[in-house]
Design an enzyme around this catalytic site. Sequence first.
Site, PDB file in Angstrom:
ATOM      1  N   HIS A 124     -27.922  23.361 -32.948  1.00  0.00           N
ATOM      2  CA  HIS A 124     -26.595  22.746 -33.156  1.00  0.00           C
ATOM      3  C   HIS A 124     -25.559  23.871 -33.096  1.00  0.00           C
ATOM      4  O   HIS A 124     -24.912  24.191 -34.090  1.00  0.00           O
ATOM      5  CB  HIS A 124     -26.566  22.017 -34.500  1.00  0.00           C
ATOM      6  CG  HIS A 124     -25.405  21.094 -34.679  1.00  0.00           C
ATOM      7  ND1 HIS A 124     -24.475  20.841 -33.687  1.00  0.00           N
ATOM      8  CD2 HIS A 124     -25.011  20.338 -35.749  1.00  0.00           C
ATOM      9  CE1 HIS A 124     -23.578  19.990 -34.135  1.00  0.00           C
ATOM     10  NE2 HIS A 124     -23.873  19.673 -35.382  1.00  0.00           N
ATOM     11  N   ASP A 159     -29.069  21.736 -45.457  1.00  0.00           N
ATOM     12  CA  ASP A 159     -28.852  20.617 -44.534  1.00  0.00           C
ATOM     13  C   ASP A 159     -29.776  19.492 -44.982  1.00  0.00           C
ATOM     14  O   ASP A 159     -30.667  19.706 -45.833  1.00  0.00           O
ATOM     15  CB  ASP A 159     -29.183  21.076 -43.091  1.00  0.00           C
ATOM     16  CG  ASP A 159     -28.976  19.984 -42.051  1.00  0.00           C
ATOM     17  OD1 ASP A 159     -28.155  19.070 -42.291  1.00  0.00           O
ATOM     18  OD2 ASP A 159     -29.629  20.041 -40.983  1.00  0.00           O
ATOM     19  N   CYS A 191     -23.458  21.370 -43.166  1.00  0.00           N
ATOM     20  CA  CYS A 191     -22.818  20.858 -41.940  1.00  0.00           C
ATOM     21  C   CYS A 191     -22.366  19.415 -42.104  1.00  0.00           C
ATOM     22  O   CYS A 191     -21.498  18.963 -41.364  1.00  0.00           O
ATOM     23  CB  CYS A 191     -23.756  21.013 -40.747  1.00  0.00           C
ATOM     24  SG  CYS A 191     -25.242  19.991 -40.828  1.00  0.00           S
ATOM     25  N   GLN A 209     -21.785  23.730 -34.387  1.00  0.00           N
ATOM     26  CA  GLN A 209     -21.645  23.780 -35.845  1.00  0.00           C
ATOM     27  C   GLN A 209     -21.634  25.226 -36.325  1.00  0.00           C
ATOM     28  O   GLN A 209     -20.877  25.593 -37.234  1.00  0.00           O
ATOM     29  CB  GLN A 209     -22.798  23.017 -36.491  1.00  0.00           C
ATOM     30  CG  GLN A 209     -22.734  22.991 -37.996  1.00  0.00           C
ATOM     31  CD  GLN A 209     -21.591  22.135 -38.516  1.00  0.00           C
ATOM     32  OE1 GLN A 209     -21.476  20.972 -38.162  1.00  0.00           O
ATOM     33  NE2 GLN A 209     -20.751  22.691 -39.373  1.00  0.00           N
ATOM     34  N   ARG A 265     -24.840  15.132 -27.050  1.00  0.00           N
ATOM     35  CA  ARG A 265     -25.710  15.135 -28.250  1.00  0.00           C
ATOM     36  C   ARG A 265     -26.948  14.318 -27.905  1.00  0.00           C
ATOM     37  O   ARG A 265     -26.847  13.130 -27.591  1.00  0.00           O
ATOM     38  CB  ARG A 265     -24.972  14.520 -29.440  1.00  0.00           C
ATOM     39  CG  ARG A 265     -25.906  14.177 -30.597  1.00  0.00           C
ATOM     40  CD  ARG A 265     -25.173  13.827 -31.868  1.00  0.00           C
ATOM     41  NE  ARG A 265     -24.592  15.002 -32.463  1.00  0.00           N
ATOM     42  CZ  ARG A 265     -24.174  15.079 -33.723  1.00  0.00           C
ATOM     43  NH1 ARG A 265     -24.266  14.038 -34.525  1.00  0.00           N
ATOM     44  NH2 ARG A 265     -23.651  16.194 -34.191  1.00  0.00           N
ATOM     45  N   ARG A 322     -14.669  22.600 -37.070  1.00  0.00           N
ATOM     46  CA  ARG A 322     -15.308  22.098 -35.847  1.00  0.00           C
ATOM     47  C   ARG A 322     -14.250  21.920 -34.752  1.00  0.00           C
ATOM     48  O   ARG A 322     -14.502  22.223 -33.585  1.00  0.00           O
ATOM     49  CB  ARG A 322     -16.004  20.756 -36.120  1.00  0.00           C
ATOM     50  CG  ARG A 322     -17.228  20.838 -37.025  1.00  0.00           C
ATOM     51  CD  ARG A 322     -18.393  21.523 -36.355  1.00  0.00           C
ATOM     52  NE  ARG A 322     -18.828  20.856 -35.132  1.00  0.00           N
ATOM     53  CZ  ARG A 322     -19.598  19.771 -35.074  1.00  0.00           C
ATOM     54  NH1 ARG A 322     -20.074  19.234 -36.171  1.00  0.00           N
ATOM     55  NH2 ARG A 322     -19.944  19.236 -33.907  1.00  0.00           N
TER      56      ARG A 322
HETATM   57  N1  NVA Z   1     -30.185  18.434 -38.952  1.00  0.00           N
HETATM   58  C1  NVA Z   1     -29.267  17.303 -38.883  1.00  0.00           C
HETATM   59  C2  NVA Z   1     -27.882  17.785 -38.565  1.00  0.00           C
HETATM   60  C3  NVA Z   1     -26.832  16.697 -38.546  1.00  0.00           C
HETATM   61  C4  NVA Z   1     -25.482  17.183 -38.128  1.00  0.00           C
HETATM   62  C5  NVA Z   1     -29.753  16.319 -37.849  1.00  0.00           C
HETATM   63  O1  NVA Z   1     -30.171  16.734 -36.770  1.00  0.00           O
HETATM   64  O2  NVA Z   1     -29.714  15.109 -38.126  1.00  0.00           O
HETATM   65  N1   CP Z   2     -22.144  18.105 -38.686  1.00  0.00           N
HETATM   66  C1   CP Z   2     -22.161  17.177 -37.724  1.00  0.00           C
HETATM   67  O1   CP Z   2     -22.484  17.444 -36.551  1.00  0.00           O
HETATM   68  O2   CP Z   2     -21.740  15.939 -38.122  1.00  0.00           O
HETATM   69  P1   CP Z   2     -21.840  14.592 -37.298  1.00  0.00           P
HETATM   70  O3   CP Z   2     -23.298  14.223 -37.178  1.00  0.00           O
HETATM   71  O4   CP Z   2     -21.067  13.581 -38.094  1.00  0.00           O
HETATM   72  O5   CP Z   2     -21.239  14.791 -35.937  1.00  0.00           O
END
Ligand code: NVA
Ligand code: CP
Length: 308
Positions: A128, A224, A264, A131, A101, A292
């Site tokens: 992502h 989101d 998500c 997800q 990540r 997930r």
């Molecule tokens: N769009 C959000 C998704 C979190 C799972 C982010 O990147 O923070």
């Molecule tokens: N949806 C998701 O990826 O959650 P986290 O940021 O908690 O991993």
Amino acid sequence: MTRHFLRDDDLSPAEQREVLDLAARLKRDRFAERPLEGQKTAAVIFDKTSTRTQVSFSVGVADLGGNPLIMDSKNSQMGGKESVSDTAKVLSRMVELIVWRTYAHAGLVEMAEHATVPVINSLSDDFHPCQILADLQTIAERKGELAGLTATYVGDAANNMGHSYLLGFATAGMHIRVAGPDGFHPRADIVADAERIAAETGGSVSILTDPVAAVSGSDVVITDTWVSMGQEDEKAARIATFGAYRVTAELMAHAREDAIFMHCLPAYREYEVAPEVIDGPQSVVWDEAENRVHAQKALMTWLLKESE
Ligand code: NVA
Ligand code: CP
């Protein structure tokens, strides 16, 4: 050839179906696949915070017989100190999978170029895709056949989720609509890729501005956060910009009566979604979170098999 999963369209429509079928099987029979028996290790690296991704990969790797090595990149040599390419070569000598990540998507591309084990994107600034596999599994559980369904994502249509819904849902043959304010529409090259995929699968792609028109008649309504990780400095301006895209009971009423609501997570009930929606009967967010685990176990099993 080593297979990686950096973007949703790294799986063809047929391959995505195989992974989703396996995810459904693994949900029914948790220990049916043990590709990491041994015990082999998967490195799961975080440059950004996480609850679901951290826990679902930890549980998933353990279920597959392996050892999840959760790494906080701040406590490693990665970043300013050691290059991505050297990190990829070192990790490939020690682990069977690299899950990462991060911020810039280019880092993942570089990691995959130099790794000899599968690399999985567990969220970048642009995509992502893990997800989206969980979301597709959740929709299939509720609606059956994915192809032909209409799903609408409203809010920050320029973020990683907006992009991944375009690619992943088009791959599944769905009609994907994304709606956001001017200046927050998805990247043109990603829209073009999604349109090309949709032409092949029988799906379609619509980029809209009006949230009511976008949600009208949809089978699935999704949102989101308006402030993704790394955008914290823009919070005040973003909240002012996205107000009309809040998913309320009133907006949901424009979708089909049997529409489901997805997010998500993490969710901000004071901003992008009203409590009566996310905590109401149309919401499937807890199944979505659980899936997930199953979807990623299927993905890891599939990538390891294809990379043999
Ligand atoms: N769009 C959000 C998704 C979190 C799972 C982010 O990147 O923070
Ligand atoms: N949806 C998701 O990826 O959650 P986290 O940021 O908690 O991993």
